[in-house]
Enzyme design. Structure first.
Site, PDB file in Angstrom:
ATOM      1  N   PRO A  13       0.774  -1.207  -0.261  1.00 23.28           N
ATOM      2  CA  PRO A  13      -0.148   0.122   0.097  1.00 23.28           C
ATOM      3  C   PRO A  13       0.862   1.218   0.042  1.00 23.28           C
ATOM      4  CG  PRO A  13      -0.078  -1.118   2.049  1.00 23.28           C
ATOM      5  CD  PRO A  13       0.439  -2.107   1.137  1.00 23.28           C
ATOM      6  N   ASN A  14       0.481   2.139  -0.656  1.00 19.60           N
ATOM      7  CA  ASN A  14       0.852   3.546  -0.859  1.00 19.60           C
ATOM      8  C   ASN A  14       2.071   3.751  -1.715  1.00 19.60           C
ATOM      9  OD1 ASN A  14      -1.205   4.902   0.850  1.00 19.60           O
ATOM     10  ND2 ASN A  14      -0.487   3.798   2.444  1.00 19.60           N
ATOM     11  N   ARG A  21       5.069  10.794  -2.614  1.00 21.62           N
ATOM     12  CA  ARG A  21       4.876  10.291  -1.230  1.00 21.62           C
ATOM     13  C   ARG A  21       6.191  10.698  -0.143  1.00 21.62           C
ATOM     14  NH1 ARG A  21       4.797   4.402   1.160  1.00 21.62           N
ATOM     15  NH2 ARG A  21       4.062   4.853   3.176  1.00 21.62           N
ATOM     16  N   TYR A  26      11.057   8.707   0.791  1.00 24.79           N
ATOM     17  CA  TYR A  26      11.221   7.744  -0.109  1.00 24.79           C
ATOM     18  C   TYR A  26      11.821   8.169  -1.228  1.00 24.79           C
ATOM     19  CZ  TYR A  26       8.068   5.489   3.341  1.00 24.79           C
ATOM     20  OH  TYR A  26       7.402   4.869   4.419  1.00 24.79           O
ATOM     21  N   ASN A  77       8.059  -5.496  -0.866  1.00 27.48           N
ATOM     22  CA  ASN A  77       8.080  -4.613   0.073  1.00 27.48           C
ATOM     23  C   ASN A  77       6.392  -4.405   0.400  1.00 27.48           C
ATOM     24  OD1 ASN A  77       7.815  -2.009   1.369  1.00 27.48           O
ATOM     25  ND2 ASN A  77       9.118  -0.879   0.121  1.00 27.48           N
ATOM     26  N   ALA A  80       3.135  -0.665   4.799  1.00 28.31           N
ATOM     27  CA  ALA A  80       2.528  -0.560   6.261  1.00 28.31           C
ATOM     28  C   ALA A  80       2.204  -2.136   6.762  1.00 28.31           C
ATOM     29  CB  ALA A  80       1.384   0.012   6.376  1.00 28.31           C
ATOM     30  N   GLU A 101      12.364  -9.490   1.486  1.00 27.38           N
ATOM     31  CA  GLU A 101      11.736  -8.510   2.048  1.00 27.38           C
ATOM     32  C   GLU A 101      12.787  -7.313   2.009  1.00 27.38           C
ATOM     33  OE1 GLU A 101      11.405  -8.795   6.310  1.00 27.38           O
ATOM     34  OE2 GLU A 101      10.162  -6.792   6.522  1.00 27.38           O
ATOM     35  N   HIS A 103      12.728  -2.779   2.268  1.00 25.50           N
ATOM     36  CA  HIS A 103      12.019  -1.661   2.759  1.00 25.50           C
ATOM     37  C   HIS A 103      13.041  -0.404   2.158  1.00 25.50           C
ATOM     38  CE1 HIS A 103       9.441  -3.575   5.031  1.00 25.50           C
ATOM     39  NE2 HIS A 103      10.395  -4.530   5.602  1.00 25.50           N
ATOM     40  N   ARG A 110      12.971   4.668  12.629  1.00 26.04           N
ATOM     41  CA  ARG A 110      11.805   5.257  12.495  1.00 26.04           C
ATOM     42  C   ARG A 110      10.798   4.925  14.034  1.00 26.04           C
ATOM     43  NH1 ARG A 110       9.367   5.032   6.678  1.00 26.04           N
ATOM     44  NH2 ARG A 110       8.046   6.511   7.433  1.00 26.04           N
TER      45      ARG A 110
HETATM   46  C1  DQA Z   1       8.323   0.749   3.978  1.00 19.85           C
HETATM   47  C2  DQA Z   1       8.341   1.299   5.368  1.00 19.85           C
HETATM   48  C3  DQA Z   1       7.093   1.041   5.999  1.00 19.85           C
HETATM   49  O1  DQA Z   1       7.188   1.340   7.570  1.00 19.85           O
HETATM   50  C4  DQA Z   1       5.989   2.012   5.511  1.00 19.85           C
HETATM   51  O2  DQA Z   1       4.586   1.719   6.163  1.00 19.85           O
HETATM   52  C5  DQA Z   1       5.862   2.090   4.037  1.00 19.85           C
HETATM   53  C6  DQA Z   1       7.207   1.762   3.271  1.00 19.85           C
HETATM   54  C7  DQA Z   1       9.637   1.220   3.129  1.00 19.85           C
HETATM   55  O3  DQA Z   1       9.674   0.868   2.139  1.00 19.85           O
HETATM   56  O4  DQA Z   1      10.733   1.881   3.712  1.00 19.85           O
HETATM   57  O5  DQA Z   1       4.784   2.165   3.417  1.00 19.85           O
HETATM   58  O6  DQA Z   1       8.044  -0.341   3.836  1.00 19.85           O
END
Ligand code: DQA
Length: 150
Positions: A13-14, A21, A26, A77, A80, A101, A103, A110
């Site tokens: 998501p997002n 964003r 990011y 990835n 959230a 995995e 990020h 964070r």
């Molecule tokens: C994320 C880190 C997560 O905590 C966050 O909710 C994201 C992006 C990252 O790529 O740093 O949406 O996965």
């Protein structure tokens, strides 16, 4: 000889909003650009990559289930859902192929709610904090893992 299965790149998501964003966290590269970078690197390493993004947990679960037989490895990835989703963890546990995995940010630098990942339990490896370049590194790492498995 049967054709090699593609690698699956999943974004949660997002991440469709990458580029606009929270660019201070990011960066300003869009998801389409990230996917193009991954496809190019994968091709150079002799792999095909299928890129998908969803804002919906169930959709991600269904795509992970497809990878049980259909893909050589998963780069994910979960965004959230990393910190909340037992459903994604349970789906990944059925996948025998390597799972990376990833990020973009270093989640341990964070908020504390980002420090725990359900997904890490099922992941072969976890990468974080490399910015969007981490996706290309993940493709390279996956290619290495698949070579080592042969
Ligand atoms: C994320 C880190 C997560 O905590 C966050 O909710 C994201 C992006 C990252 O790529 O740093 O949406 O996965």
């Amino acid at each position: 000889m049967s054709k090699a299965k593609p690698i699956l790149l999943l974004n949660g998501p997002n991440l469709n909003l990458l580029g606009t964003r929270e660019p201070q966290i990011y960066g300003s590269t869009t998801l389409a650009e990230v996917e193009a970078m991954c496809a190019e690197r994968a091709k150079a390493l002799g792999h095909e990559i299928v890129c998908r993004q969803s804002n919906h947990e169930g959709q991600l679960v269904e795509w992970i289930q497809e990878a049980i037989n259909g893909f050589s490895g998963i780069i994910i990835n979960p965004a959230a859902y990393t910190h909340t989703s037992v459903a994604i963890l349970d789906a990944l546990k059925n996948v025998k192929a390597p799972i990376i995995e990833i990020h973009i940010s270093h989640t341990h630098h964070r908020e504390t709610f980002r420090h725990h990942s359900y997904v890490s339990t099922a992941a072969t490896a976890t990468m974080m904090g490399f910015g969007v370049h981490g996706y290309v590194l993940a493709v390279e790492a996956m290619a290495q893992m698949l070579k080592a498995k042969k």
